[in-house]
Design a protein around this motif. Structure first.
Motif, PDB file in Angstrom:
ATOM      1  N   GLY A 117       0.809  -1.212   0.000  1.00 58.14           N
ATOM      2  CA  GLY A 117       0.000   0.000   0.000  1.00 58.14           C
ATOM      3  C   GLY A 117       0.841   1.261   0.000  1.00 58.14           C
ATOM      4  O   GLY A 117       0.572   2.207  -0.740  1.00 58.14           O
ATOM      5  N   ALA A 118       1.879   1.285   0.829  1.00 61.25           N
ATOM      6  CA  ALA A 118       2.763   2.452   0.885  1.00 61.25           C
ATOM      7  C   ALA A 118       3.510   2.628  -0.430  1.00 61.25           C
ATOM      8  O   ALA A 118       3.664   3.742  -0.928  1.00 61.25           O
ATOM      9  N   MET A 119       3.957   1.521  -1.007  1.00 60.02           N
ATOM     10  CA  MET A 119       4.657   1.601  -2.282  1.00 60.02           C
ATOM     11  C   MET A 119       3.712   2.089  -3.378  1.00 60.02           C
ATOM     12  O   MET A 119       4.100   2.874  -4.241  1.00 60.02           O
ATOM     13  N   GLY A 120       2.465   1.627  -3.330  1.00 60.06           N
ATOM     14  CA  GLY A 120       1.471   2.081  -4.298  1.00 60.06           C
ATOM     15  C   GLY A 120       1.236   3.575  -4.196  1.00 60.06           C
ATOM     16  O   GLY A 120       1.114   4.268  -5.210  1.00 60.06           O
ATOM     17  N   PHE A 121       1.178   4.084  -2.964  1.00 57.14           N
ATOM     18  CA  PHE A 121       1.036   5.528  -2.753  1.00 57.14           C
ATOM     19  C   PHE A 121       2.182   6.271  -3.414  1.00 57.14           C
ATOM     20  O   PHE A 121       1.989   7.254  -4.138  1.00 57.14           O
ATOM     21  N   TRP A 122       3.409   5.809  -3.153  1.00 54.37           N
ATOM     22  CA  TRP A 122       4.592   6.459  -3.730  1.00 54.37           C
ATOM     23  C   TRP A 122       4.601   6.354  -5.254  1.00 54.37           C
ATOM     24  O   TRP A 122       4.816   7.343  -5.946  1.00 54.37           O
TER      25      TRP A 122
END
Length: 96
Positions: A64-69
């Motif tokens: 999820g965090a990587m997707g945000f970035w």
């Protein structure tokens, strides 16, 4: 993998593997803010390799965090829409 560096064998990872690992353990990058600041230095990535590594980690929060970035930097990094769609399938079911 191992590469020879001036006669010394040195273990190295790809940029994509390093990014995936640091989204899983951002404390190793000096915290979330330092991780995001450092990621500004990345000029290109292999989005499919990045997704392959985050899938292997099996950590929804990291995905999820990587997707945000990646969504935020999609145009700059040239990441395809399909990569973001793939990351959406790996993200957590509830906000974290």
């Amino acid at each position: 993998m191992v590469v020879d560096r001036l006669g010394q064998e040195v273990g190295v990872t790809t940029t994509e593997r390093t990014i995936a690992d640091l989204f899983d353990r951002y404390d190793l990058a000096g915290g979330a803010e330092e991780l995001f600041n450092s990621l500004d230095l990345v000029v290109r990535i292999d989005a499919l390799a990045l997704i392959r590594y985050v899938r292997a980690l099996g950590k929804a929060t990291a995905a999820g965090a990587m997707g945000f970035w990646l969504e935020r930097e999609q145009k700059r990094l040239g990441a395809p829409d399909a990569a973001l769609e793939e990351l959406r399938t790996l993200m957590p079911a509830q906000p974290r």
